[in-house]
Design a protein around this motif. Structure first.
Motif, PDB file in Angstrom:
ATOM      1  N   ALA A 192      13.487  33.385  22.929  1.00  0.00           N
ATOM      2  CA  ALA A 192      14.860  33.650  22.490  1.00  0.00           C
ATOM      3  C   ALA A 192      15.810  33.891  23.658  1.00  0.00           C
ATOM      4  O   ALA A 192      16.923  34.366  23.459  1.00  0.00           O
ATOM      5  N   ARG A 193      15.394  33.576  24.891  1.00  0.00           N
ATOM      6  CA  ARG A 193      16.254  33.740  26.056  1.00  0.00           C
ATOM      7  C   ARG A 193      16.768  32.375  26.491  1.00  0.00           C
ATOM      8  O   ARG A 193      16.009  31.475  26.822  1.00  0.00           O
ATOM      9  N   PHE A 194      18.084  32.223  26.482  1.00  0.00           N
ATOM     10  CA  PHE A 194      18.713  30.950  26.813  1.00  0.00           C
ATOM     11  C   PHE A 194      19.644  31.110  28.009  1.00  0.00           C
ATOM     12  O   PHE A 194      20.191  32.184  28.251  1.00  0.00           O
ATOM     13  N   ASP A 195      19.833  30.016  28.737  1.00  0.00           N
ATOM     14  CA  ASP A 195      20.803  29.973  29.825  1.00  0.00           C
ATOM     15  C   ASP A 195      22.037  29.247  29.304  1.00  0.00           C
ATOM     16  O   ASP A 195      22.037  28.021  29.139  1.00  0.00           O
ATOM     17  N   PHE A 196      23.101  29.990  29.012  1.00  0.00           N
ATOM     18  CA  PHE A 196      24.309  29.406  28.438  1.00  0.00           C
ATOM     19  C   PHE A 196      25.297  28.905  29.496  1.00  0.00           C
ATOM     20  O   PHE A 196      26.402  28.483  29.138  1.00  0.00           O
ATOM     21  N   SER A 197      24.928  28.921  30.760  1.00  0.00           N
ATOM     22  CA  SER A 197      25.867  28.518  31.813  1.00  0.00           C
ATOM     23  C   SER A 197      26.355  27.069  31.687  1.00  0.00           C
ATOM     24  O   SER A 197      27.483  26.773  32.113  1.00  0.00           O
ATOM     25  N   PRO A 198      25.579  26.120  31.113  1.00  0.00           N
ATOM     26  CA  PRO A 198      26.117  24.753  30.978  1.00  0.00           C
ATOM     27  C   PRO A 198      27.247  24.626  29.961  1.00  0.00           C
ATOM     28  O   PRO A 198      27.920  23.591  29.925  1.00  0.00           O
ATOM     29  N   VAL A 199      27.472  25.640  29.120  1.00  0.00           N
ATOM     30  CA  VAL A 199      28.558  25.582  28.140  1.00  0.00           C
ATOM     31  C   VAL A 199      29.886  25.677  28.888  1.00  0.00           C
ATOM     32  O   VAL A 199      30.206  26.708  29.474  1.00  0.00           O
ATOM     33  N   THR A 200      30.668  24.615  28.880  1.00  0.00           N
ATOM     34  CA  THR A 200      31.867  24.537  29.715  1.00  0.00           C
ATOM     35  C   THR A 200      33.071  25.257  29.124  1.00  0.00           C
ATOM     36  O   THR A 200      34.052  25.494  29.838  1.00  0.00           O
ATOM     37  N   GLU A 201      33.043  25.577  27.848  1.00  0.00           N
ATOM     38  CA  GLU A 201      34.155  26.306  27.230  1.00  0.00           C
ATOM     39  C   GLU A 201      33.932  27.809  27.455  1.00  0.00           C
ATOM     40  O   GLU A 201      33.013  28.404  26.882  1.00  0.00           O
ATOM     41  N   ARG A 202      34.753  28.387  28.317  1.00  0.00           N
ATOM     42  CA  ARG A 202      34.509  29.743  28.813  1.00  0.00           C
ATOM     43  C   ARG A 202      34.399  30.785  27.699  1.00  0.00           C
ATOM     44  O   ARG A 202      33.486  31.606  27.704  1.00  0.00           O
ATOM     45  N   ARG A 203      35.340  30.764  26.752  1.00  0.00           N
ATOM     46  CA  ARG A 203      35.329  31.774  25.689  1.00  0.00           C
ATOM     47  C   ARG A 203      34.063  31.686  24.856  1.00  0.00           C
ATOM     48  O   ARG A 203      33.461  32.698  24.504  1.00  0.00           O
ATOM     49  N   LEU A 204      33.630  30.475  24.550  1.00  0.00           N
ATOM     50  CA  LEU A 204      32.403  30.289  23.781  1.00  0.00           C
ATOM     51  C   LEU A 204      31.193  30.758  24.582  1.00  0.00           C
ATOM     52  O   LEU A 204      30.310  31.444  24.062  1.00  0.00           O
ATOM     53  N   ARG A 205      31.142  30.402  25.866  1.00  0.00           N
ATOM     54  CA  ARG A 205      30.013  30.802  26.717  1.00  0.00           C
ATOM     55  C   ARG A 205      29.902  32.324  26.802  1.00  0.00           C
ATOM     56  O   ARG A 205      28.811  32.889  26.636  1.00  0.00           O
ATOM     57  N   GLN A 206      31.011  32.993  27.039  1.00  0.00           N
ATOM     58  CA  GLN A 206      30.985  34.452  27.146  1.00  0.00           C
ATOM     59  C   GLN A 206      30.602  35.110  25.827  1.00  0.00           C
ATOM     60  O   GLN A 206      29.890  36.123  25.813  1.00  0.00           O
ATOM     61  N   TRP A 207      31.077  34.550  24.739  1.00  0.00           N
ATOM     62  CA  TRP A 207      30.739  35.093  23.421  1.00  0.00           C
ATOM     63  C   TRP A 207      29.240  34.978  23.157  1.00  0.00           C
ATOM     64  O   TRP A 207      28.597  35.925  22.685  1.00  0.00           O
ATOM     65  N   LEU A 208      28.651  33.818  23.460  1.00  0.00           N
ATOM     66  CA  LEU A 208      27.211  33.633  23.274  1.00  0.00           C
ATOM     67  C   LEU A 208      26.413  34.585  24.163  1.00  0.00           C
ATOM     68  O   LEU A 208      25.398  35.156  23.734  1.00  0.00           O
ATOM     69  N   GLN A 209      26.853  34.750  25.390  1.00  0.00           N
ATOM     70  CA  GLN A 209      26.155  35.662  26.291  1.00  0.00           C
ATOM     71  C   GLN A 209      26.190  37.094  25.771  1.00  0.00           C
ATOM     72  O   GLN A 209      25.210  37.835  25.906  1.00  0.00           O
ATOM     73  N   SER A 210      27.292  37.484  25.136  1.00  0.00           N
ATOM     74  CA  SER A 210      27.401  38.836  24.593  1.00  0.00           C
ATOM     75  C   SER A 210      26.477  39.058  23.390  1.00  0.00           C
ATOM     76  O   SER A 210      26.115  40.191  23.078  1.00  0.00           O
ATOM     77  N   LEU A 211      26.075  37.959  22.726  1.00  0.00           N
ATOM     78  CA  LEU A 211      25.212  38.064  21.537  1.00  0.00           C
ATOM     79  C   LEU A 211      23.745  37.788  21.853  1.00  0.00           C
ATOM     80  O   LEU A 211      22.897  37.853  20.953  1.00  0.00           O
ATOM     81  N   HIS A 212      23.451  37.500  23.106  1.00  0.00           N
ATOM     82  CA  HIS A 212      22.129  37.008  23.484  1.00  0.00           C
ATOM     83  C   HIS A 212      20.992  37.885  22.958  1.00  0.00           C
ATOM     84  O   HIS A 212      19.999  37.393  22.410  1.00  0.00           O
TER      85      HIS A 212
END
Length: 242
Positions: free
Chosen positions: A96-116
């Motif tokens: 269940a650990r993902f690397d969301f850094s390839p997500v280029t849309e900043r707001r979406l990437r940060q949101w996913l990281q906050s829910l990791h």
């Protein structure tokens, strides 16, 4: 970000059994794969509400992870006219650990990281795919994929039987032309025209709070576009094996 064009069609198991004998497939060789999709969300289904999918697809020993979002979402850029999809990495020893850094849309990437820390598997699709690469005309290549299997949630399951026509080369009208030719011999039901490869996975069934499957257009938008609502109410019991 990857954008692919695909026409998705539902069909009955009886029709699916006859598909491989169609003249359009006579010169093509089928490639058969067993696929398992693990779809992640938070316990309160925040990703579903925002029309975002985190998917881990297992094909044999391979495991491919991805993030997708729909067109009409708060994370889409202004005037964005298409869904979006990104391939991401997953830690082998931490499913269940993902690397969301390839997500280029900043707001979406940060949101996913906050829910990791809250992400967990909410439903699974397990199916067998038979795929044919068709060349109906010069310069046109279309991959026809037949998926048959099950959507599984909380020990309950629902049958899955559908076709995807993916444009490899040519124009979108070539997809409709091929679908129309198939429609003359089979009863097929269009459910979507274009999607990103999250599959925004050949998606796949939305289950409402009462456990009822919603209408076809919504079902395809939420499922094959990876935006399935695996609600705690669960799926109806399947009565028989395919």
């Amino acid at each position: 970000m990857v954008i692919q064009t695909e026409l998705c069609l539902s069909l009955t198991p009886g029709v699916a059994n006859r598909l491989a004998r169609h003249p359009l497939l006579s010169d093509a060789t089928a490639v058969r794969e067993r696929i398992v999709d693990l779809c992640y969300d938070t316990p309160d289904l925040r990703l579903r509400r925002e029309q975002v999918l985190v998917l881990c697809r297992k094909i044999g020993a391979r495991c491919l992870a991805s993030v997708s979002r729909a067109v009409l979402t708060d994370f889409a850029a202004p005037k964005c006219a298409c869904p979006a999809h990104w391939e991401i990495a997953r830690e082998a020893d931490e499913p269940a650990r993902f690397d969301f850094s390839p997500v280029t849309e900043r707001r979406l990437r940060q949101w996913l990281q906050s829910l990791h820390a809250d992400l967990q598997v909410t439903f699974t699709t397990s199916f067998t795919r038979n795929a044919w690469l068709l060349r109906p005309h010069e310069g046109v290549r279309i991959e026809l994929m037949l998926d048959r299997g099950w959507i599984i949630c909380l020990g309950r399951r629902q049958a899955l039987c559908e076709i995807g026509l993916k444009l490899v080369s040519g124009s979108p009208k070539d997809l409709f032309s091929l679908a129309s030719e198939l429609q003359t011999d089979f009863s097929l039901h269009p459910e979507a025209i274009a999607r990103s490869r999250a599959e925004l996975p050949r998606s796949r069934r939305r289950v409402a709070a009462g456990g009822q499957v919603v209408s076809s257009p919504d079902r395809r938008r939420y499922v094959r576009h990876g935006l399935l609502s695996a609600h705690r109410a669960g799926l109806p019991e399947a009565s028989a094996e395919q």
